[in-house]
Design a protein around this motif. Structure first.
Motif, PDB file in Angstrom:
ATOM      1  N   LEU A 195       0.828  -1.207   0.000  1.00 31.79           N
ATOM      2  CA  LEU A 195       0.000   0.000   0.000  1.00 31.79           C
ATOM      3  C   LEU A 195       0.861   1.255   0.000  1.00 31.79           C
ATOM      4  N   PHE A 232      -6.473   7.456  -5.788  1.00 35.28           N
ATOM      5  CA  PHE A 232      -6.277   6.056  -5.386  1.00 35.28           C
ATOM      6  C   PHE A 232      -7.340   5.207  -6.086  1.00 35.28           C
ATOM      7  N   PRO A 278      -8.640   1.459  -6.439  1.00 36.15           N
ATOM      8  CA  PRO A 278      -8.511   0.120  -5.839  1.00 36.15           C
ATOM      9  C   PRO A 278      -8.091  -0.966  -6.823  1.00 36.15           C
ATOM     10  N   GLU A 279      -8.698  -0.988  -8.019  1.00 34.21           N
ATOM     11  CA  GLU A 279      -8.367  -2.045  -8.975  1.00 34.21           C
ATOM     12  C   GLU A 279      -6.944  -1.898  -9.497  1.00 34.21           C
ATOM     13  N   PHE A 334      -4.501  -0.660  -7.770  1.00 30.86           N
ATOM     14  CA  PHE A 334      -3.664  -1.163  -6.670  1.00 30.86           C
ATOM     15  C   PHE A 334      -3.628  -2.686  -6.665  1.00 30.86           C
ATOM     16  N   MET A 335      -4.796  -3.323  -6.852  1.00 32.88           N
ATOM     17  CA  MET A 335      -4.858  -4.788  -6.822  1.00 32.88           C
ATOM     18  C   MET A 335      -3.932  -5.416  -7.872  1.00 32.88           C
ATOM     19  N   TYR A 359      -7.154  -7.472   1.407  1.00 31.88           N
ATOM     20  CA  TYR A 359      -6.991  -6.066   0.987  1.00 31.88           C
ATOM     21  C   TYR A 359      -8.332  -5.449   0.599  1.00 31.88           C
ATOM     22  N   ARG A 360      -9.153  -6.194  -0.131  1.00 31.54           N
ATOM     23  CA  ARG A 360     -10.465  -5.645  -0.540  1.00 31.54           C
ATOM     24  C   ARG A 360     -11.307  -5.267   0.683  1.00 31.54           C
ATOM     25  N   LEU A 371      -9.785  -2.099   2.436  1.00 31.86           N
ATOM     26  CA  LEU A 371     -10.026  -0.822   1.746  1.00 31.86           C
ATOM     27  C   LEU A 371     -11.385  -0.218   2.085  1.00 31.86           C
ATOM     28  N   LYS A 372     -12.283  -1.023   2.675  1.00 32.99           N
ATOM     29  CA  LYS A 372     -13.595  -0.520   3.094  1.00 32.99           C
ATOM     30  C   LYS A 372     -13.646  -0.217   4.592  1.00 32.99           C
ATOM     31  N   PHE A 385      -8.280   1.812   7.006  1.00 29.47           N
ATOM     32  CA  PHE A 385      -7.754   2.283   5.719  1.00 29.47           C
ATOM     33  C   PHE A 385      -8.084   3.749   5.520  1.00 29.47           C
TER      34      PHE A 385
END
Length: 543
Positions: free
Chosen positions: A386, A412, A414-415, A417-418, A440-441, A444-445, A449
């Motif tokens: 991260l 930022f 998310p996808e 980053f993934m 991680y998913r 992120l919620k 985070f």
């Protein structure tokens, strides 16, 4: 024990002991507010060449000291400020047949903004027994000692006298690694007046707290990392407090951004909110002792029920993970009650290492070092990808122009980053297998985070502002004003002054000589202007 909350502090343990160290958060009835009120008008020299208002030194360490009596009818009922404080409680209980409950109960409470758990407990152990014998004059003398302490500056090693005892402590910094201490050990020749050396001011004995559940320590790490609602049901306030604090600290150096209450009572102002079944439980870690909570918090998704924490060297029986439906009665057995399925496979190596330590009767301190290092490496393996991705959101330095506003950070995604995890994920630093992507998913919620990213984003924006300031300082501003009008020059001076104020106010990470260079530039530009404008600009703020 330690407590944290917006309301106040309460009388803690109900164990049949003459004296016990316990902790409470709730609302209580104080018999005395010994210190921390309005400062006196007069200044006095503290002997270190500083002029201080009365109690300024005290306020650097403590907000106030309270003596709390328990009112059977009222319960806990004191208003504190809405901001969070840490409370450190020494609870005394003495049998007295003349009283309704059969016991005299009173607590000495230190309230502070500082989360120095181990330090303030040590202070309480020094002053509380004497206070209960000698009453208010002794407490006032102790407060005067605290008022003479130097301020708790991060990284400093301090000698702190308190009622004839001198404690040597080091104030931690944000860069310290968990479980490490940088305090210099004393030789026999030096510092012979030191009575107590504290290698840490803020850490709890994490292995002692995790001992009943160390088989599930990795699962608990996930729950804390994700900010899941979590309840610790313990036999006493001290055990409740220590376990909650150990949980919060297990994801260090990542900060836990949700709320946590080391000792939560039925008198707490959030009691109805946390026990209602009409909405999902909030992201908070609660420590409780009242058996009543076994019913009222039954709908919470994750509950740790522990028995008495054993003294150092004794190992309790390991609890099992059980389904929540089994937590129905007040006499439910110790266990971790949850239907949560961990994303990561359990690390058997750390389990074997800790079990070997138990068999060999390794000291709890050594076991804590092993467990802290394990949690640290786990958290770092998780957070490094991260950090790497967020660093890539920073614009290149060559894109920073002194004559334009600082460039914006990239968003930022998310996808995006993934996708980076395939080549630069936690597998580079961790041996643990499992569904890292799913973890991680979920993260992120989470509130953790959100808090972490807001902090990092603010730091990066400040870095951009600092780089922009440094770029301005490298420009030949006198040459620039020769090509521009007086109006544009005055506008530049005002903007540069605002930059100076912003750098001071926000503590921008600028190089040491940058501020002085900017002041020199401003003065030189003003002197190049007509005298009437010079007078106006010199009065407009300070250069």
């Amino acid at each position: 024990m330690a407590l944290r909350g917006p309301a106040g502090l309460g009388p803690g343990s109900r164990r049949p002991l003459d004296e016990a160290v316990a902790g409470a958060v709730g609302r209580e009835a104080p018999a005395l507010l010994a210190a921390g009120g309005a400062p006196e008008d007069d200044e006095e020299d503290d002997g270190r060449g500083r002029g201080l208002l009365r109690w300024d030194g005290f306020s650097a360490w403590l907000h106030c000291v309270c003596v709390v009596g328990f009112d059977l009818e009222l319960g806990q009922a004191v208003e504190k400020d809405p901001a969070y404080f840490y409370g450190y409680v020494y609870f005394r209980q003495v049998r007295d047949k003349t009283l309704k409950r059969g016991y005299f109960q009173k607590s000495l409470v230190l309230i502070s903004k500082l989360p120095y758990i181990h330090f303030f407990h040590t202070v309480l152990k020094q002053i509380a027994p004497e206070y209960f014998e000698k009453s208010e004059p002794y407490l006032e003398a102790a407060c005067n000692d605290v008022d003479r302490w130097p301020a708790p500056v991060p990284g400093k090693t301090l000698h702190l006298p308190i009622m004839g005892v001198v404690m040597k402590v080091r104030i931690p910094t944000c860069h310290d690694k968990p479980g490490t201490t940088q305090i210099v050990q004393l030789t026999q020749q030096a510092d012979t007046n030191i009575s107590v050396i504290l290698p840490t001011v803020h850490e709890v004995d994490i292995f002692r707290c995790f001992c009943p559940v160390f088989l599930h320590s990795q699962m608990l790490w996930e729950l804390v990392l994700l900010g899941e609602p979590l309840v610790v049901m313990a036999p006493s306030p001290s055990e409740s407090s220590e376990t909650v604090l150990a949980l919060v600290n297990c994801i260090s150096p990542l900060k836990y951004f949700s709320d946590f209450r080391p000792y939560f009572t039925i008198h707490d102002s959030e009691f109805k909110e946390y026990t209602t079944r009409t909405q999902a439980p909030p992201s908070v870690i609660l420590g409780v002792t009242n058996p009543f909570f076994a019913k009222t918090l039954q709908h919470w998704p994750h509950i740790i029920r522990i028995g008495d924490l054993k003294p150092t060297g004794e190992i309790p029986k390991q609890v099992k993970v059980k389904k929540l439906k089994n937590l129905k009665t007040l006499d439910s057995k110790p266990g971790v009650y949850t239907s949560y399925k961990p994303y990561l496979n359990r690390d058997e190596e750390i389990i074997k290492q800790l079990q070997k330590g138990v068999q060999q009767k390794r000291p709890s301190e050594a076991q804590s070092v092993i467990l802290r290092r394990y949690f640290l490496e786990l958290t770092q393996s998780f957070i490094i990808p991260l950090e790497r991705y967020v660093a890539s959101l920073m614009p290149l330095q060559k894109s920073i122009s002194p004559w334009k506003s600082p460039p914006q950070l990239r968003q930022f995604l998310p996808e995006e980053f993934m996708k980076t995890l395939e080549k630069t994920g936690p597998q580079l630093t961790s041996r643990i297998k499992g569904d890292w992507i799913g973890l991680y998913r979920h993260f992120l919620k989470s509130p953790n985070f959100d808090g972490w990213f807001k902090t990092r984003r603010k730091e990066m924006i400040q870095k951009l502002e600092a780089l922009h300031l440094e770029a301005l300082c490298e420009e030949d501003l006198l040459l620039w004003i020769q090509k521009h009008t007086e109006v544009e020059t005055v506008d530049l001076v005002l903007k540069l002054k605002n930059k100076l104020l912003q750098a001071d106010r926000e503590h921008l990470p600028v190089k040491p000589d940058t501020m002085e260079k900017l002041r020199t530039h401003i003065d030189a530009i003003i002197l190049a202007l007509p005298e009437d404008l010079q007078g106006i600009l010199l009065k407009t703020g300070m250069t």
